[in-house]
Design a protein around this motif. Structure first.
Motif, PDB file in Angstrom:
ATOM      1  N   ARG A  32     -38.962  19.514-100.571  1.00  0.00           N
ATOM      2  CA  ARG A  32     -39.828  20.147 -99.344  1.00  0.00           C
ATOM      3  C   ARG A  32     -40.476  21.461 -99.629  1.00  0.00           C
ATOM      4  N   CYS A  33     -41.690  21.666 -99.193  1.00  0.00           N
ATOM      5  CA  CYS A  33     -42.133  23.023 -99.641  1.00  0.00           C
ATOM      6  C   CYS A  33     -41.421  23.988 -98.949  1.00  0.00           C
ATOM      7  N   LEU A  34     -41.133  25.209 -99.531  1.00  0.00           N
ATOM      8  CA  LEU A  34     -40.165  26.184 -99.025  1.00  0.00           C
ATOM      9  C   LEU A  34     -41.148  27.058 -97.891  1.00  0.00           C
ATOM     10  N   ARG A  35     -42.570  27.062 -98.213  1.00  0.00           N
ATOM     11  CA  ARG A  35     -43.552  27.697 -97.526  1.00  0.00           C
ATOM     12  C   ARG A  35     -43.868  27.135 -96.173  1.00  0.00           C
ATOM     13  N   CYS A  36     -44.252  26.000 -96.127  1.00  0.00           N
ATOM     14  CA  CYS A  36     -44.626  25.143 -94.966  1.00  0.00           C
ATOM     15  C   CYS A  36     -44.005  23.998 -94.482  1.00  0.00           C
ATOM     16  N   ASN A  37     -42.856  23.688 -95.227  1.00  0.00           N
ATOM     17  CA  ASN A  37     -41.915  22.531 -94.777  1.00  0.00           C
ATOM     18  C   ASN A  37     -42.340  21.279 -95.048  1.00  0.00           C
TER      19      ASN A  37
ATOM     20  N   ALA B 224     -46.065  18.940-105.994  1.00  0.00           N
ATOM     21  CA  ALA B 224     -47.071  19.521-105.380  1.00  0.00           C
ATOM     22  C   ALA B 224     -47.148  19.583-103.653  1.00  0.00           C
ATOM     23  N   CYS B 225     -47.054  20.669-102.943  1.00  0.00           N
ATOM     24  CA  CYS B 225     -47.253  20.525-101.536  1.00  0.00           C
ATOM     25  C   CYS B 225     -48.398  20.020-101.183  1.00  0.00           C
ATOM     26  N   PRO B 226     -48.664  18.983-100.341  1.00  0.00           N
ATOM     27  CA  PRO B 226     -49.766  18.284 -99.680  1.00  0.00           C
ATOM     28  C   PRO B 226     -50.598  19.229 -99.135  1.00  0.00           C
ATOM     29  N   HIS B 227     -49.808  20.312 -98.516  1.00  0.00           N
ATOM     30  CA  HIS B 227     -50.488  21.253 -97.448  1.00  0.00           C
ATOM     31  C   HIS B 227     -51.265  22.459 -98.286  1.00  0.00           C
ATOM     32  N   CYS B 228     -49.991  23.085 -98.812  1.00  0.00           N
ATOM     33  CA  CYS B 228     -50.820  24.417 -99.457  1.00  0.00           C
ATOM     34  C   CYS B 228     -50.909  24.329-100.924  1.00  0.00           C
ATOM     35  N   ARG B 229     -50.675  23.340-101.611  1.00  0.00           N
ATOM     36  CA  ARG B 229     -50.800  22.991-102.958  1.00  0.00           C
ATOM     37  C   ARG B 229     -49.957  23.706-103.873  1.00  0.00           C
TER      38      ARG B 229
END
Ligand SMILES: [Zn+2]
Length: 246
Positions: free
Chosen positions: A184-189, A217-222
């Protein structure tokens, strides 16, 4: 009519000392609902996850009858609930959280272990996210917030230090078997996705690129993730601590 009531674990904190951890007899009007009886003890609904009537999970609106035995358990009391049929609309096995604005670091740590955790500033958004419909459990240190009767899932975090808070939540919700680092992305979940190494060659420094084979990679913030030392240490620490006695 007489009803036998017993509160478990920290729900006893709401009772006068001479009523704690024992069967209590209450004389109530016929037709009294489970939740009315619970609240007559000044125990807030948000602190209660499971009510059993004569050993069977019961909806809070159920009308009690003479001689019923009511057992009341706190939010996500793991030992019993995991083995009992959950109430409708109360997901127990994949807990989702929403952290109050004073618990930003805890939210990040929960994400680090893979748990779905929103982080919301401000009271109303928090209340909505924690509503029965949204199905997230509010994490907050505020005792006042826990008294809010609109809440259906809430847990008051006791510890003040973020890594201790993380351990407290992992233990309370029995999460140790569900830890999924690097998911999970730490920045945007958002849930992370694996990414091919050539694609990120220019996005991480050369040393890291050569040290690690697998990247996400995070699909939102990359943002790019790999099995770095900080996350790995945190997971080892949690796993080591979780099995120790408090
Ligand atoms: Zn992200």
């Amino acid at each position: 009519m007489k009803i036998l009531v017993r509160f478990y674990e920290e729900l006893n904190d709401y009772l006068p000392p001479d009523s704690r951890r024992q069967d209590l007899v209450r004389d109530v009007e016929p037709g009294t609902m489970v939740i009315q009886l619970i609240e007559s003890f000044k125990v807030p609904e948000a602190s209660v996850d499971l009510a059993l009537v004569n050993g069977t999970p019961a909806d809070f609106s159920r009308a009690l009858v003479e001689g019923d035995r009511l057992s009341v358990y706190p939010v996500f009391e793991s030992f019993d609930i995991a083995r009992t049929t959950p109430l409708p609309g109360r997901p127990l096995r994949s807990p989702r959280f929403v952290a109050a604005d004073h618990l930003g670091k805890l939210a990040k740590y929960l994400r680090m272990l893979g748990f779905d955790t929103l982080y919301i500033k401000g009271g109303d958004g928090l209340l909505f996210a924690g509503s029965r419909k949204a199905g997230r459990t509010i994490l907050s240190r505020s005792a006042r917030l826990m008294q809010n009767h609109r809440l259906t899932h809430a847990y008051r975090v006791r510890n003040e230090i973020p890594d201790r808070q993380l351990l407290e939540v992992v233990r309370r919700f029995d999460l140790s078997e569900q830890i999924r680092p690097l998911s999970r992305c730490l920045r945007c979940n958002a849930l992370l996705e694996p990414i091919e190494r050539p694609e990120i060659r220019d996005q991480v420094n050369l040393k890291i690129f050569h040290q690690h084979k697998v990247f996400y990679a995070c699909p939102h913030c990359r943002r790019i993730y790999w099995n770095g030392s900080h996350a790995a240490r945190m997971v080892d620490w949690i796993k080591g601590q979780v099995f120790l006695q408090e």
